[in-house]
Design a protein around this motif. Sequence first.
Motif, PDB file in Angstrom:
ATOM      1  N   THR A 206       0.904  -1.228  -0.054  1.00 36.30           N
ATOM      2  CA  THR A 206      -0.090  -0.141   0.001  1.00 36.30           C
ATOM      3  C   THR A 206       0.731   1.181   0.057  1.00 36.30           C
ATOM      4  OG1 THR A 206      -0.044   0.105   2.342  1.00 36.30           O
ATOM      5  CG2 THR A 206      -1.908  -1.148   1.354  1.00 36.30           C
ATOM      6  N   GLY A 207       2.392   1.190  -0.223  1.00 40.53           N
ATOM      7  CA  GLY A 207       3.215   2.160  -0.208  1.00 40.53           C
ATOM      8  C   GLY A 207       2.687   3.168  -1.295  1.00 40.53           C
ATOM      9  N   PRO A 208       3.340   4.217  -1.358  1.00 39.22           N
ATOM     10  CA  PRO A 208       3.105   5.187  -2.818  1.00 39.22           C
ATOM     11  C   PRO A 208       3.703   4.859  -3.801  1.00 39.22           C
ATOM     12  CG  PRO A 208       5.019   6.187  -1.185  1.00 39.22           C
ATOM     13  CD  PRO A 208       4.360   4.781  -0.799  1.00 39.22           C
ATOM     14  N   ALA A 209       3.060   5.194  -4.831  1.00 39.86           N
ATOM     15  CA  ALA A 209       3.748   4.807  -6.360  1.00 39.86           C
ATOM     16  C   ALA A 209       4.707   5.848  -6.627  1.00 39.86           C
ATOM     17  CB  ALA A 209       2.369   5.071  -7.474  1.00 39.86           C
ATOM     18  N   PRO A 210       5.694   5.243  -7.419  1.00 41.30           N
ATOM     19  CA  PRO A 210       6.986   6.228  -7.576  1.00 41.30           C
ATOM     20  C   PRO A 210       6.455   7.296  -8.539  1.00 41.30           C
ATOM     21  CG  PRO A 210       7.548   4.093  -7.921  1.00 41.30           C
ATOM     22  CD  PRO A 210       6.046   4.108  -7.681  1.00 41.30           C
ATOM     23  N   GLY A 211       7.107   8.490  -8.489  1.00 43.77           N
ATOM     24  CA  GLY A 211       6.887   9.595  -9.655  1.00 43.77           C
ATOM     25  C   GLY A 211       8.062   9.525 -10.642  1.00 43.77           C
ATOM     26  N   SER A 212       7.909  10.393 -11.488  1.00 45.85           N
ATOM     27  CA  SER A 212       8.771  10.321 -12.613  1.00 45.85           C
ATOM     28  C   SER A 212      10.318  11.459 -12.413  1.00 45.85           C
ATOM     29  CB  SER A 212       8.115  10.403 -13.778  1.00 45.85           C
ATOM     30  OG  SER A 212       7.493  11.918 -13.791  1.00 45.85           O
ATOM     31  N   SER A 213       9.898  12.054 -11.556  1.00 45.74           N
ATOM     32  CA  SER A 213      11.071  13.135 -11.435  1.00 45.74           C
ATOM     33  C   SER A 213      11.987  12.972 -10.094  1.00 45.74           C
ATOM     34  CB  SER A 213      10.505  14.808 -11.281  1.00 45.74           C
ATOM     35  OG  SER A 213       9.686  14.716 -10.232  1.00 45.74           O
ATOM     36  N   PHE A 214      13.188  13.462 -10.150  1.00 43.20           N
ATOM     37  CA  PHE A 214      13.948  13.393  -9.009  1.00 43.20           C
ATOM     38  C   PHE A 214      13.574  13.853  -7.672  1.00 43.20           C
ATOM     39  CE2 PHE A 214      17.482  15.330  -6.369  1.00 43.20           C
ATOM     40  CZ  PHE A 214      18.104  14.028  -6.209  1.00 43.20           C
ATOM     41  N   ASP A 462      17.811  22.292 -10.762  1.00 48.56           N
ATOM     42  CA  ASP A 462      17.620  21.179 -11.809  1.00 48.56           C
ATOM     43  C   ASP A 462      18.655  19.880 -11.649  1.00 48.56           C
ATOM     44  OD1 ASP A 462      15.752  22.814 -13.116  1.00 48.56           O
ATOM     45  OD2 ASP A 462      17.052  23.718 -14.621  1.00 48.56           O
ATOM     46  N   VAL A 463      17.853  18.863 -11.858  1.00 51.34           N
ATOM     47  CA  VAL A 463      18.301  17.590 -12.005  1.00 51.34           C
ATOM     48  C   VAL A 463      17.730  16.773 -12.923  1.00 51.34           C
ATOM     49  CG1 VAL A 463      18.935  15.300 -10.668  1.00 51.34           C
ATOM     50  CG2 VAL A 463      19.248  17.285  -9.503  1.00 51.34           C
ATOM     51  N   SER A 464      18.394  15.839 -13.839  1.00 54.05           N
ATOM     52  CA  SER A 464      17.927  15.118 -15.001  1.00 54.05           C
ATOM     53  C   SER A 464      18.353  13.767 -14.682  1.00 54.05           C
ATOM     54  CB  SER A 464      18.358  15.688 -16.134  1.00 54.05           C
ATOM     55  OG  SER A 464      17.763  16.704 -16.616  1.00 54.05           O
ATOM     56  N   LEU A 465      17.306  12.938 -14.298  1.00 54.82           N
ATOM     57  CA  LEU A 465      17.528  11.318 -14.217  1.00 54.82           C
ATOM     58  C   LEU A 465      18.024  10.905 -15.690  1.00 54.82           C
ATOM     59  CD1 LEU A 465      14.293  10.503 -12.194  1.00 54.82           C
ATOM     60  CD2 LEU A 465      16.693  10.661 -11.267  1.00 54.82           C
TER      61      LEU A 465
END
Length: 467
Positions: A206-214, A462-465
């Motif tokens: 039931t943990g949170p769903a990952p986002g797409s940004s750093f 700014d950080v780009s994965l």
Amino acid sequence: MTTPPPTSLNLQFFNHSGIDPTAVSIGFVPGASNAAFSIINASNHAALQPLNISGTGTYPFAGNWYTLDQLSDGVTVNAFSGRVYVAYNGAWTVQSPAYEPAQAVTDPNFFLRYDKLEMTFNGQPADVANLTSIDYWSIPITLATSLNGSVVQTVSGLLGSANSQSVFEALNALTTPPVSGVVGPGGIDGQPLPATVPGEFQQYGTGPAPGSSFARVIGPTSYPSISPTVGLPVMPYDTLHSYLAYLLDNFGPGTAVGSIVPSLGNGVFAHIAGQFAGVGPDVPSSGPLSRQSYTLEATIDSHLNITLSGALSGVAGTTSILYKQADLTNPSGIYGGNVPFYLNGATTATNPGNDVYGWVGGDLLAGLNIGAVGSTATVGGVTGVPLPTMVGAINSQLWFNIPSQFFFANMQATPNYNQWAATLAPLSQAYNFAYSDRFAKVFASLDTANIDTLTVVLEPADVSLPS
């Protein structure tokens, strides 16, 4: 007649992050439930509330956050000791009265981007503020103190040509791929995952769903225990087990004294010796809180357990302090500086505290973090070390006099040191391991005899994965 210094502090925020001020949230978390708390919004003179205290007593709740546009003129701090949190594009929710986010995939705030600074202000000369990247790195922050508009001191979140992207890339490389070798429930194949959040993390239960940004790079101290059970997520960093094995192989029982480092060998791998200043304004004359000298030998056994044994001038008899290998190699151990110990043959462990036992343990752990323990590097001209001498041979308190450029890779031929701290040291003046303050002035003084304003600068973020 001289005018007494003010007993309040102007706290201002400069937003160089590139994030809209309405999407930057600030919250104040006291270090103790009974700590004094008096912070006033300089714009409307309204009293601010602690971030993690619900007026209704109902949890979870959104938290007492303030956006930067609400604090455009800063705040007036009359009394506060704790952490100042910064969150971008969504603030974390408070789950319980004493809650702060856990670095665990089941925490509802795990995939949000936030960071913190620490400060104590009660109108006293010893008041300070500092940056910390011990637990994780996310938002580069700079602290600047000033008096009548003139800068007095700066603690930089980014040094030299470093920027957010270069810090991220340097830290990300430490666990890409993961190097701990610890197997657990962290990934698809049961292996530990890189420390980048969201990185390769998945939704667990039931943990949170990952986002797409750093969001963050998690530091080695923030992972759950790897012994006797493996927590989630699994630490991907070097556990420093190889460092302990190095000490056993080169200085363990049966090795020749002086064959590698003068005076070390046959079990003895360090001399833990120096002075302890005592505790409190009224330092007792004897006992663990008293001002005293200490002279102990650090030995290692075949199970990689470490024992400090010798004399404490404020405590009668011979003192023996045992640290077990499993505790040393846990994230909270050498990395976290919080190793439980067994005093004088006790079968129950004691957690380190603000006394002579905690202090001498700090010598040992600080030396392990910077690579001074068992080091064959040579220093000379250092206070207390007039002649060129191998670092491993000198008393532990003299390690604190060695210039920081000699730390880490210059102490050891192999990476037997805290690689997280070594990576951050040339990039930021934030605390990078628990005992940074023994070697460097990482605090900004908040003594109002000399300053009137603390400015928190949110650096470009700014950080780009990696794609």
